[in-house]
Enzyme design. Structure first.
Site, PDB file in Angstrom:
ATOM      1  CG  ASN A   3      -1.923   1.206   1.286  1.00 19.89           C
ATOM      2  OD1 ASN A   3      -1.750   1.963   0.349  1.00 19.89           O
ATOM      3  ND2 ASN A   3      -2.449   1.307   2.454  1.00 19.89           N
ATOM      4  CE  LYS A  45      -0.263   3.190   4.539  1.00 21.41           C
ATOM      5  NZ  LYS A  45      -0.301   3.448   6.099  1.00 21.41           N
ATOM      6  CG  HIS A  49      -6.149   1.748   5.014  1.00 22.90           C
ATOM      7  ND1 HIS A  49      -5.656   2.841   6.081  1.00 22.90           N
ATOM      8  CD2 HIS A  49      -5.156   0.978   5.016  1.00 22.90           C
ATOM      9  CE1 HIS A  49      -4.352   2.531   6.330  1.00 22.90           C
ATOM     10  NE2 HIS A  49      -4.004   1.141   5.837  1.00 22.90           N
ATOM     11  CD  GLU A  83      -2.997   5.468   6.480  1.00 22.49           C
ATOM     12  OE1 GLU A  83      -3.094   5.504   5.097  1.00 22.49           O
ATOM     13  OE2 GLU A  83      -2.296   4.830   7.496  1.00 22.49           O
ATOM     14  CD  GLU A 117      -3.628  -2.804   7.681  1.00 21.07           C
ATOM     15  OE1 GLU A 117      -2.584  -2.925   6.991  1.00 21.07           O
ATOM     16  OE2 GLU A 117      -4.488  -1.893   7.132  1.00 21.07           O
ATOM     17  N   GLY A 148       1.850   2.419  10.939  1.00 22.19           N
ATOM     18  CA  GLY A 148       2.763   3.509  10.945  1.00 22.19           C
ATOM     19  C   GLY A 148       3.367   3.992  12.048  1.00 22.19           C
ATOM     20  CB  SER A 179       4.651  -1.505  12.247  1.00 20.15           C
ATOM     21  OG  SER A 179       4.165  -0.004  12.359  1.00 20.15           O
TER      22      SER A 179
HETATM   23  P1  PGA Z   1       2.358   0.542   7.734  1.00 20.93           P
HETATM   24  O1  PGA Z   1       1.110   0.553   6.994  1.00 20.93           O
HETATM   25  O2  PGA Z   1       3.221  -0.948   7.303  1.00 20.93           O
HETATM   26  O3  PGA Z   1       3.222   1.587   7.414  1.00 20.93           O
HETATM   27  O4  PGA Z   1       2.224   0.323   9.201  1.00 20.93           O
HETATM   28  C1  PGA Z   1       0.212  -0.492   6.927  1.00 20.93           C
HETATM   29  C2  PGA Z   1      -0.915  -0.108   6.035  1.00 20.93           C
HETATM   30  O5  PGA Z   1      -1.484   0.904   6.504  1.00 20.93           O
HETATM   31  O6  PGA Z   1      -1.707  -1.020   5.498  1.00 20.93           O
END
Ligand code: PGA
Length: 262
Positions: A9, A11, A97, A99, A178, A184, A223
């Site tokens: 992803n 983003k 997601h 976010e 997740e 993140g 992460s």
């Molecule tokens: P990250 O993001 O690996 O940077 O924690 C994962 C995600 O948002 O799918």
């Protein structure tokens, strides 16, 4: 499920030039890996150029997906992109997601409509679910102690988000567990905790959809990186990884794909 899925992803990152370099690097790095399905999720404007870059010397196990869609087919929805527009360019789409839930206030019922629309269009949705609150260190070390209240926030969203699916079309779904606190943050869940929660998610899918529900791949995300990937990939309930930050680095992401293919 023995064949793993590694999803990248990106983003809201990369210029077109960076996206092209990243896509070509991943393509080159995973070319000889046959035992893993890799899906990259570039930002919307780069979907076509990245798809074109991947088509030269196309690699069957490397696909692309979109990071979102809108649930209406077409109409006066400025700035939105429908499943019908994406079909033919991508095979996968990330839906719900955290976010999007946080910054764009997406609600469970809307996510349900998006999942339903994706499946109807023949896309494979990767539905993201996960709790906000970090469990205690004791639970992360001994996940069997996770409380029903903690699980409820995850499983309730799951149920609402797949309400529009049936046993006949649920086979096109992928779920990504997740934990929001891990995304993140640089602090991933523990492998055993992610495995336990993933197992409970699978049980709920089996309860909802029977044998078809049991077959739905469930990924871990939050992460994940080249150093901790194995801790998750060896877990029996975890079918792969949804990777954010580490997927922007060719070496790190290719290393994760290689570990998944072992
Ligand atoms: P990250 O993001 O690996 O940077 O924690 C994962 C995600 O948002 O799918």
């Amino acid at each position: 499920m023995s064949r793993k899925i590694l999803a990248a992803n990106w983003k809201m990152n990369t210029t077109l030039a960076e996206a092209t370099i990243l896509a070509n690097g991943v393509k080159e790095g995973v070319r000889h890996l046959t035992n893993v399905d890799v899906v990259i999720f570039p930002p919307f404007p780069w979907l076509v150029p990245v798809a074109e870059a991947l088509q030269q010397h196309s690699t069957k196990h490397l696909a692309i997906g979109a990071q979102n869609l809108y649930w209406q087919e077409s109409g006066a929805y400025t700035g939105e992109v429908s499943a019908r527009m994406l079909k033919g360019i991508v095979d996968y789409v990330i839906i719900g997601h955290s976010e999007r839930r946080k910054h764009f206030h997406e609600q469970d019922d809307e996510i349900d409509l998006k999942v339903k629309q994706a499946v109807a269009a023949g896309l494979t949705p990767i539905l993201c679910i996960g709790e906000q609150k970090k469990p205690s260190a004791a639970v992360l070390a001994r996940p069997a102690d996770v409380t029903a209240t903690h699980m409820k926030t995850i499983l309730q969203s799951l149920e609402e988000n797949v309400a529009g699916l049936t046993t006949a079309n649920v086979k096109n779904l992928i779920v990504a567990y997740e934990p929001v606190w891990a995304i993140g943050s640089g602090v991933a869940a523990t492998g055993i905790y992610a495995n336990h929660v993933t197992g409970l998610i699978r049980n709920r899918l089996a309860k909802l959809f029977g044998a078809a529900g049991k077959q739905i791949p469930v990924l871990y995300g939050g992460s994940a990186n080249a150093d901790n990937a194995k801790e998750f990939l060896v877990q029996p309930e975890i079918d792969g990884l949804l990777v954010g930050g580490a997927s922007l680095k060719i070496d790190a992401f290719v290393s994760m794909c290689k570990q998944a293919a072992e």
